[in-house]
Design a protein around this motif. Structure first.
Motif: not given
Length: 332
Positions: A299-311, A246-259
Motif C-alpha cells: 500500500a501507498k495509502t491507508v484509509r481508516m475509520a473507527l467504529v462504535d459498537y453496542d455489545k 473496531f478500526i476499519l482499513f482499506q489499502f490503496l496503491d500508488a494509483n489510488g486503487d483499493v487493494l
C-alpha cells in the motif's frame, strides 16, 4: 492477540453497515439498528400442555414481587421427557413455558428458586440445543444466568427438566428490566437494564443518551513501513460514550486503487480493538508488531475509520469520519 474479522463476518456486521463509498456516515440520528436477541420458536399446535407444541404461558401463570422478579411454580409429574439442556435433564420429565417480552428490555436473570435435581434452560427456539441462551442446574436465590436483550413481542421458551426419573417440584425465577429512557442511569453491562433501541449507555457518565461517533485525535494517525516490511499504525482517538471497538482499513496503491486484503478479493479489513478502545473516552493504539497480515500489502495509502459498537444489542452504532494517511518508508 487481537481478533481479525473474516471478510464474510465483516460483510454482515461491520463493513456493510458502516462503510459506504462516498457516504457521510459520521453522524447519528438516534435511530439505532435492529437489535434484540429473542425470537419465536416455530409454529405451535395443540399438544400436551407443557410441551413445545403447547407451552404453558409464563406471563399468565407468573407471580410478581416488588422488584421486577417473576416466578412460576410447577411439578414435573405433569411433564413429558423429550429434551435436555447443556447442564442436564436428559433422563427426567419436563415442562415447557413460553415467556413473551411485554416491552423492549433485558432479561437479567433466569434461575431456580427451588427444585432438587431440576435444571432450567432457555432458548428462543423450543427444543433446539444449538440456540440455548441459558442453563441453570443449581437452585438458590442467587444462582442464575442473564439471557440478554429482548424486543417487545419476542419470546423465549423455558424448560424445567428433571435430572432423575423422579417427579420434583420447582420454582423458576425470571427478572426482566424494561428498556431505559433517555437520561436514565444505566450500566454498560446491562445488569440494571438497557437503553431504548437507538440510544446507548454512556460508559463515562452512566446515563442513557444519543450516541456520538468516535473520532481520531490530533495529530493524525501515523502509518510507517518497518524494516521487516510490515506496516505500523499508531493512532489516538476519542469517544464520548466509550463504545468504540473496531478500526476499519482499506489499502490503496500508488494509483489510488483499493487493494484486496484476502484471497477472496475482500477490500475492507476490520480489527477488533476492544481491549484498547472499549470503555475509554480517550485511547491510543498501535498495530504492527502482531499484525503480520499487513506485510503482504504493497500500500501507498491507508484509509481508516473507527467504529462504535453496542455489545448488548450486538449492533453497529456509528463510524468516525474517514482519514487517509500515506505510508511512510522504513527508517534506515
Amino acid at each position: 492477540m487481537r481478533k481479525i474479522l473474516s471478510r464474510f463476518l465483516l460483510a454482515s456486521t461491520v463493513a456493510a453497515a458502516v462503510w459506504a463509498c462516498g457516504a457521510d456516515s459520521s453522524s447519528s440520528d438516534g435511530s439505532g439498528g435492529s437489535g434484540g436477541s429473542g425470537g419465536n420458536g416455530g409454529t405451535e399446535t395443540e399438544g400436551p400442555l407443557g410441551s413445545c407444541s403447547n407451552p404453558i404461558d409464563f406471563n399468565e401463570v407468573e407471580i410478581w414481587d416488588n422488584e421486577q422478579n417473576e416466578f412460576v411454580s410447577g411439578n414435573l409429574e405433569e411433564g413429558e421427557a423429550n429434551h435436555a439442556g447443556s447442564c442436564g435433564g436428559n433422563r427426567g420429565k419436563e415442562l415447557v413455558y413460553k415467556w413473551t417480552a411485554p416491552t423492549d428490555g433485558v432479561i437479567t436473570f433466569i434461575g431456580l428458586q427451588s427444585g432438587a435435581d431440576v435444571v432450567v434452560y432457555a432458548s428462543p427456539v423450543c427444543g433446539s440445543p444449538d440456540d440455548e441462551i441459558a442453563c441453570v442446574s443449581k437452585p438458590g436465590p442467587d444462582s442464575g444466568e442473564p439471557a440478554g436483550v429482548m424486543k417487545k413481542g419476542e419470546s423465549i421458551y423455558l424448560v424445567a427438566d428433571s435430572r432423575k426419573d423422579t417427579a420434583t417440584e420447582f420454582q423458576i425465577k425470571l427478572t426482566f428490566s424494561p428498556a431505559l429512557k433517555d437520561g436514565d442511569p444505566c450500566r454498560t453491562d446491562g445488569l440494571t437494564g438497557v437503553c431504548e433501541l437507538g440510544w446507548v449507555c454512556n460508559g463515562v457518565t452512566g446515563f442513557c443518551g444519543k450516541n456520538t461517533p468516535p473520532r481520531f485525535s490530533t495529530p493524525a494517525p501515523k502509518v510507517q513501513r518497518t524494516a521487516s516490511d510490515a506496516i505500523l499504525v499508531d493512532f489516538a482517538g476519542e469517544d464520548d460514550e466509550g463504545n468504540a471497538m473496531f478500526i476499519l482499513f482499506q489499502f490503496l496503491d500508488a494509483n489510488g486503487d483499493v487493494l484486496p486484503v484476502d484471497d477472496e478479493g475482500g477490500t475492507v479489513m476490520a480489527v477488533d480493538l476492544e481491549n484498547d478502545l472499549y470503555g475509554k473516552a480517550k485511547f491510543t493504539s498501535s498495530l504492527g508488531s502482531d499484525a503480520d497480515f499487513f506485510k503482504t500489502i504493497p500500500a501507498k495509502t491507508v484509509r481508516m475509520a473507527l467504529v462504535d459498537y453496542d455489545k448488548l444489542y450486538e449492533d453497529i452504532l456509528d463510524q468516525s469520519a474517514e482519514v487517509e494517511v500515506d505510508v511512510q518508508p522504513a527508517t534506515p
